[in-house]
Design a protein around this motif. Structure first.
Motif, mmCIF file in Angstrom:
data_model
loop_
_atom_site.group_PDB
_atom_site.id
_atom_site.type_symbol
_atom_site.label_atom_id
_atom_site.label_comp_id
_atom_site.label_asym_id
_atom_site.label_seq_id
_atom_site.Cartn_x
_atom_site.Cartn_y
_atom_site.Cartn_z
ATOM 1 N N ALA A 1 -51.432 90.218 38.963
ATOM 2 C CA ALA A 1 -50.492 89.170 39.725
ATOM 3 C C ALA A 1 -49.061 89.191 39.208
ATOM 4 C CB ALA A 1 -51.108 87.938 39.553
ATOM 5 N N MET A 2 -48.876 89.284 38.033
ATOM 6 C CA MET A 2 -47.461 89.557 37.457
ATOM 7 C C MET A 2 -46.776 90.753 37.798
ATOM 8 S SD MET A 2 -45.336 87.850 35.644
ATOM 9 C CE MET A 2 -43.837 88.091 35.067
ATOM 10 N N GLY A 3 -47.513 91.957 38.052
ATOM 11 C CA GLY A 3 -46.971 93.201 38.422
ATOM 12 C C GLY A 3 -46.302 92.778 39.711
ATOM 13 N N ALA A 4 -46.909 92.107 40.575
ATOM 14 C CA ALA A 4 -46.400 91.832 41.969
ATOM 15 C C ALA A 4 -44.878 91.166 42.113
ATOM 16 C CB ALA A 4 -47.251 90.989 42.754
ATOM 17 N N PHE A 5 -44.774 90.332 41.102
ATOM 18 C CA PHE A 5 -43.300 89.563 40.777
ATOM 19 C C PHE A 5 -42.402 90.365 39.898
ATOM 20 C CE2 PHE A 5 -46.283 86.080 41.494
ATOM 21 C CZ PHE A 5 -45.737 85.366 42.507
ATOM 22 N N HIS A 6 -42.799 91.528 39.524
ATOM 23 C CA HIS A 6 -41.937 92.065 38.559
ATOM 24 C C HIS A 6 -40.554 92.642 39.345
ATOM 25 C CE1 HIS A 6 -40.258 95.882 36.502
ATOM 26 N NE2 HIS A 6 -40.650 95.113 35.572
ATOM 27 N N PRO A 7 -40.631 93.061 40.611
ATOM 28 C CA PRO A 7 -39.193 93.559 41.307
ATOM 29 C C PRO A 7 -38.593 92.145 41.457
ATOM 30 C CG PRO A 7 -41.203 94.562 42.445
ATOM 31 C CD PRO A 7 -41.687 93.601 41.248
ATOM 32 N N VAL A 8 -39.280 91.226 42.082
ATOM 33 C CA VAL A 8 -38.395 89.954 41.947
ATOM 34 C C VAL A 8 -37.673 89.443 40.877
ATOM 35 C CG1 VAL A 8 -38.742 87.618 42.909
ATOM 36 C CG2 VAL A 8 -39.899 89.199 43.848
ATOM 37 N N LEU A 9 -38.609 89.282 39.953
ATOM 38 C CA LEU A 9 -37.702 89.022 38.523
ATOM 39 C C LEU A 9 -36.736 90.132 38.183
ATOM 40 C CD1 LEU A 9 -41.069 87.878 36.588
ATOM 41 C CD2 LEU A 9 -39.534 86.408 37.705
ATOM 42 N N PHE A 10 -36.884 91.362 38.393
ATOM 43 C CA PHE A 10 -35.680 92.197 38.069
ATOM 44 C C PHE A 10 -34.632 91.968 38.862
ATOM 45 C CE2 PHE A 10 -33.828 96.276 39.084
ATOM 46 C CZ PHE A 10 -33.414 96.693 37.643
ATOM 47 N N PHE A 11 -34.871 91.754 40.109
ATOM 48 C CA PHE A 11 -33.557 91.583 40.882
ATOM 49 C C PHE A 11 -32.724 90.223 40.578
ATOM 50 C CE2 PHE A 11 -35.182 95.177 43.347
ATOM 51 C CZ PHE A 11 -34.290 95.909 43.485
ATOM 52 N N MET A 12 -33.792 89.080 40.211
ATOM 53 C CA MET A 12 -32.897 87.813 40.026
ATOM 54 C C MET A 12 -32.406 88.112 38.533
ATOM 55 S SD MET A 12 -36.217 85.135 40.848
ATOM 56 C CE MET A 12 -35.319 83.986 39.767
ATOM 57 N N VAL A 13 -32.656 88.819 37.588
ATOM 58 C CA VAL A 13 -31.914 89.123 36.276
ATOM 59 C C VAL A 13 -30.656 90.030 36.537
ATOM 60 C CG1 VAL A 13 -32.034 90.031 34.313
ATOM 61 C CG2 VAL A 13 -34.038 88.804 34.891
ATOM 62 N N VAL A 14 -30.575 90.939 37.691
ATOM 63 C CA VAL A 14 -29.704 91.568 37.921
ATOM 64 C C VAL A 14 -28.722 90.803 38.550
ATOM 65 C CG1 VAL A 14 -28.855 93.641 39.373
ATOM 66 C CG2 VAL A 14 -30.778 93.804 37.917
ATOM 67 N N TYR A 15 -29.073 90.118 39.535
ATOM 68 C CA TYR A 15 -28.107 89.100 40.332
ATOM 69 C C TYR A 15 -27.497 88.059 39.269
ATOM 70 C CZ TYR A 15 -26.365 85.686 43.435
ATOM 71 O OH TYR A 15 -25.771 84.827 44.337
ATOM 72 N N ILE B 1 -26.891 88.709 36.212
ATOM 73 C CA ILE B 1 -25.971 89.204 35.286
ATOM 74 C C ILE B 1 -24.598 89.826 36.214
ATOM 75 C CG2 ILE B 1 -25.357 91.538 33.961
ATOM 76 C CD1 ILE B 1 -28.310 91.210 33.093
ATOM 77 N N SER B 2 -24.961 90.135 37.463
ATOM 78 C CA SER B 2 -23.616 90.551 38.137
ATOM 79 C C SER B 2 -22.765 89.262 38.727
ATOM 80 C CB SER B 2 -24.301 91.402 39.254
ATOM 81 O OG SER B 2 -25.077 90.524 40.026
ATOM 82 N N LEU B 3 -23.496 88.219 38.755
ATOM 83 C CA LEU B 3 -22.739 87.006 38.893
ATOM 84 C C LEU B 3 -21.960 86.329 37.973
ATOM 85 C CD1 LEU B 3 -22.411 84.898 41.106
ATOM 86 C CD2 LEU B 3 -24.237 83.408 40.213
ATOM 87 N N ILE C 1 -17.747 86.497 37.879
ATOM 88 C CA ILE C 1 -17.148 85.265 37.395
ATOM 89 C C ILE C 1 -15.884 85.651 36.331
ATOM 90 C CG2 ILE C 1 -17.067 82.866 36.744
ATOM 91 C CD1 ILE C 1 -19.526 82.769 38.192
ATOM 92 N N PHE C 2 -16.520 86.328 35.487
ATOM 93 C CA PHE C 2 -15.693 86.833 34.358
ATOM 94 C C PHE C 2 -14.333 87.707 34.738
ATOM 95 C CE2 PHE C 2 -14.618 89.652 30.684
ATOM 96 C CZ PHE C 2 -14.103 88.746 29.720
ATOM 97 N N VAL C 3 -14.492 88.722 35.444
ATOM 98 C CA VAL C 3 -13.661 89.644 35.880
ATOM 99 C C VAL C 3 -12.710 88.982 36.869
ATOM 100 C CG1 VAL C 3 -13.041 91.537 37.274
ATOM 101 C CG2 VAL C 3 -14.991 91.579 35.410
ATOM 102 N N CYS C 4 -13.176 88.137 37.494
ATOM 103 C CA CYS C 4 -12.306 87.490 38.742
ATOM 104 C C CYS C 4 -11.314 86.421 38.022
ATOM 105 C CB CYS C 4 -12.905 86.525 39.738
ATOM 106 S SG CYS C 4 -13.742 87.698 41.044
ATOM 107 N N ARG C 5 -11.785 85.628 36.963
ATOM 108 C CA ARG C 5 -11.252 84.776 36.147
ATOM 109 C C ARG C 5 -9.999 85.508 35.400
ATOM 110 N NH1 ARG C 5 -13.657 81.383 31.239
ATOM 111 N NH2 ARG C 5 -14.035 83.861 30.735
ATOM 112 N N THR C 6 -10.284 86.609 34.549
ATOM 113 C CA THR C 6 -9.355 87.503 33.973
ATOM 114 C C THR C 6 -8.238 87.918 34.693
ATOM 115 O OG1 THR C 6 -11.090 88.037 32.615
ATOM 116 C CG2 THR C 6 -9.303 89.362 32.340
#
Length: 65
Positions: free
Chosen positions: A8-22, A24-26, A30-35
């Motif tokens: 069951a955790m394997g089914a959520f793995h792509p969702v969790l991965f993209f949430m973490v990537v999102y 980090i990119s957010l 914010i850091f780059v735009c503020r700089t």
């Protein structure tokens, strides 16, 4: 037959991965735009401080802008 509960955790793995990537990119966006914003809209005192640090003693040379 016994079901494996860890699949069951394997089914959520792509969702969790993209949430973490999102997240980090957010953060990086914010850091780059503020700089960039702070670089383009700096005050004159910071510019004068940098120019004073590049000035050659005993001459009228100034820093390049």
């Amino acid at each position: 037959m016994r079901r494996n509960s860890t699949s069951a955790m394997g089914a959520f793995h792509p969702v969790l991965f993209f949430m973490v990537v999102y997240g980090i990119s957010l953060f990086l966006a914010i850091f780059v735009c503020r700089t960039v914003y702070n670089t383009l809209n700096n005050d004159t005192t910071a510019t004068q401080t940098v120019e004073a640090s590049y000035a050659v003693p005993g001459s009228n040379a100034t820093a390049l802008r």
